[in-house]
Design a protein around this motif. Structure first.
Motif, short mmCIF file in Angstrom:
data_model
loop_
_atom_site.label_atom_id
_atom_site.label_comp_id
_atom_site.label_asym_id
_atom_site.label_seq_id
_atom_site.Cartn_x
_atom_site.Cartn_y
_atom_site.Cartn_z
N ARG A 37 0.88 -1.24 0.09
CA ARG A 37 0.36 0.24 -0.31
C ARG A 37 1.09 1.00 0.61
O ARG A 37 0.29 2.29 -0.96
CB ARG A 37 -0.71 0.01 1.23
CG ARG A 37 -1.85 -0.99 0.73
CD ARG A 37 -2.88 -1.34 2.73
NE ARG A 37 -4.29 -2.25 2.24
CZ ARG A 37 -5.23 -1.71 1.60
NH1 ARG A 37 -4.78 -0.84 1.81
NH2 ARG A 37 -6.25 -2.71 2.15
N ARG A 106 7.43 -7.01 -6.43
CA ARG A 106 7.61 -7.97 -5.10
C ARG A 106 9.01 -8.23 -4.89
O ARG A 106 9.07 -8.46 -3.83
CB ARG A 106 7.23 -9.01 -6.37
CG ARG A 106 5.96 -8.89 -6.65
CD ARG A 106 4.60 -10.37 -6.14
NE ARG A 106 5.02 -10.56 -4.92
CZ ARG A 106 3.15 -10.29 -4.42
NH1 ARG A 106 2.93 -9.21 -4.44
NH2 ARG A 106 3.10 -10.63 -3.58
N ARG A 178 -10.23 -8.03 -5.53
CA ARG A 178 -8.89 -8.03 -5.46
C ARG A 178 -8.21 -9.16 -5.21
O ARG A 178 -7.54 -9.96 -5.97
CB ARG A 178 -9.17 -6.82 -3.99
CG ARG A 178 -7.66 -6.51 -3.69
CD ARG A 178 -7.55 -5.75 -3.30
NE ARG A 178 -8.23 -5.14 -1.95
CZ ARG A 178 -8.12 -5.60 -0.52
NH1 ARG A 178 -6.29 -5.68 -0.66
NH2 ARG A 178 -8.50 -5.24 0.18
N ASP A 182 -5.63 -11.06 -7.09
CA ASP A 182 -4.33 -11.89 -5.95
C ASP A 182 -3.71 -12.94 -6.58
O ASP A 182 -2.86 -13.26 -6.72
CB ASP A 182 -4.52 -11.06 -4.99
CG ASP A 182 -4.50 -9.79 -4.62
OD1 ASP A 182 -3.94 -9.23 -5.05
OD2 ASP A 182 -4.95 -9.08 -3.50
N ARG A 185 -2.58 -13.76 -10.57
CA ARG A 185 -1.91 -12.81 -11.38
C ARG A 185 -0.29 -13.81 -11.62
O ARG A 185 -0.43 -14.72 -10.62
CB ARG A 185 -1.22 -11.76 -10.26
CG ARG A 185 -0.27 -12.26 -9.08
CD ARG A 185 -0.01 -10.98 -8.15
NE ARG A 185 0.46 -11.68 -6.68
CZ ARG A 185 0.52 -11.31 -6.05
NH1 ARG A 185 -0.35 -9.90 -5.73
NH2 ARG A 185 0.59 -11.34 -4.52
O1 C5P Z 1 -3.12 -7.26 3.43
P1 C5P Z 1 -3.74 -6.28 2.17
O2 C5P Z 1 -5.36 -5.83 1.88
O3 C5P Z 1 -3.76 -4.37 2.85
O4 C5P Z 1 -3.10 -5.92 1.11
C1 C5P Z 1 -3.22 -4.90 -0.08
C2 C5P Z 1 -3.07 -6.22 -1.43
O5 C5P Z 1 -1.60 -5.80 -1.46
C3 C5P Z 1 -3.63 -7.59 -1.80
O6 C5P Z 1 -4.14 -7.14 -2.46
C4 C5P Z 1 -1.92 -8.26 -2.73
O7 C5P Z 1 -2.65 -6.90 -3.86
C5 C5P Z 1 -1.22 -7.06 -2.07
N1 C5P Z 1 -0.43 -7.87 -0.88
C6 C5P Z 1 0.46 -8.42 -1.65
N2 C5P Z 1 1.19 -9.60 -0.41
C7 C5P Z 1 1.56 -9.59 0.00
C8 C5P Z 1 0.58 -8.69 1.15
C9 C5P Z 1 -0.29 -8.31 0.05
O8 C5P Z 1 0.36 -8.95 -3.25
N3 C5P Z 1 2.25 -10.28 0.55
#
Ligand code: C5P
Length: 219
Positions: A37, A106, A178, A182, A185
């Motif tokens: 974020r 990432r 979302r 997620d 991807r």
């Molecule tokens: O956990 P939260 O909902 O705050 O995460 C926001 C976004 O960050 C997720 O929807 C995802 O796209 C990404 N995320 C991720 N890998 C992580 C943590 C979060 O891709 N380890």
């Protein structure tokens, strides 16, 4: 040293569980979603075009994400500024999955997360902790709940914190979208590690979930 990985879809109670474990076990808690974020906010503030990978990498090279404890909970800092509330706004929530799907983003964040875990006990929550960030974690949990229950919980939390005035229906739609993004991807998609313990907490209270997990860890 104790490493605990918690993964699962949006609003499944990961951070509530991770915070409770961090307190009960007196170990550090890292909210990796907050890091994605914070990067999203930085890219938005600088109006970076996400297809311009060089510009994205430039932002990543200069980014500093920090966490600090406070009586009201953990605060998140982006380049020295407190962004704890800003990163929970709808603009960031709606864009974060696209940013988190970028390979370079990432790579940078996974490296930072792994540095946090060097030589110290930690509980981390996210989407790829058990699969990519801490594949050797001592405990891996995959937390789920039905989309409707997750949307209800998030709605109540938003109302209480005055975070967003999205309707329940809009929240449900955004959570489903979302999760789909997620999970589909190419780069480390959301999935349960083969050795993770899955827990559907749809019909469990927070206290019951925490007690159940602590029981497993302390066995
Ligand atoms: O956990 P939260 O909902 O705050 O995460 C926001 C976004 O960050 C997720 O929807 C995802 O796209 C990404 N995320 C991720 N890998 C992580 C943590 C979060 O891709 N380890």
């Amino acid at each position: 040293m104790l490493h605990i990985a918690i993964d699962g879809p949006a609003s499944s109670g990961k951070s509530t569980l991770a915070k409770a474990l961090s307190e009960a076990l007196d170990i550090i808690y890292l909210d990796t979603g907050a890091m994605y974020r914070a990067v999203t906010l930085a890219l938005q503030e600088q109006a970076i075009d996400l297809s311009d990978i060089e510009a994205v990498q430039d932002v990543l090279a200069r980014i500093d994400i920090d966490f600090a404890a406070s009586p009201s909970g953990q605060r998140v800092y982006l380049n020295g500024h407190d962004v704890t509330e800003a990163i929970r706004q709808d603009d960031v929530t709606n864009a974060v999955s696209e940013v988190a799907a970028i390979k370079e983003v990432r790579a940078a964040l996974v490296a930072m997360q792994q540095r946090f875990a060097l030589n110290q006990s930690i509980v981390m929550d996210g989407r790829d902790i058990g699969t990519v960030v801490l594949p050797e974690a001592d405990y891996k949990f995959y937390l789920t709940a039905s989309p409707e229950i997750r949307a209800e919980r998030r709605f109540a939390e938003n109302q209480a914190k005055g975070l967003s005035n999205q309707s329940y229906e809009a929240l449900l739609e955004s959570i489903i979208q979302r999760d789909a993004y997620d999970s589909s991807r190419a780069e480390s998609p959301l999935r349960k590690a083969s050795d993770a313990i899955e827990l559907d907490n749809s019909h469990m209270t927070t206290e019951a979930t925490v007690a159940h997990i602590l029981n497993i860890i302390r066995q």
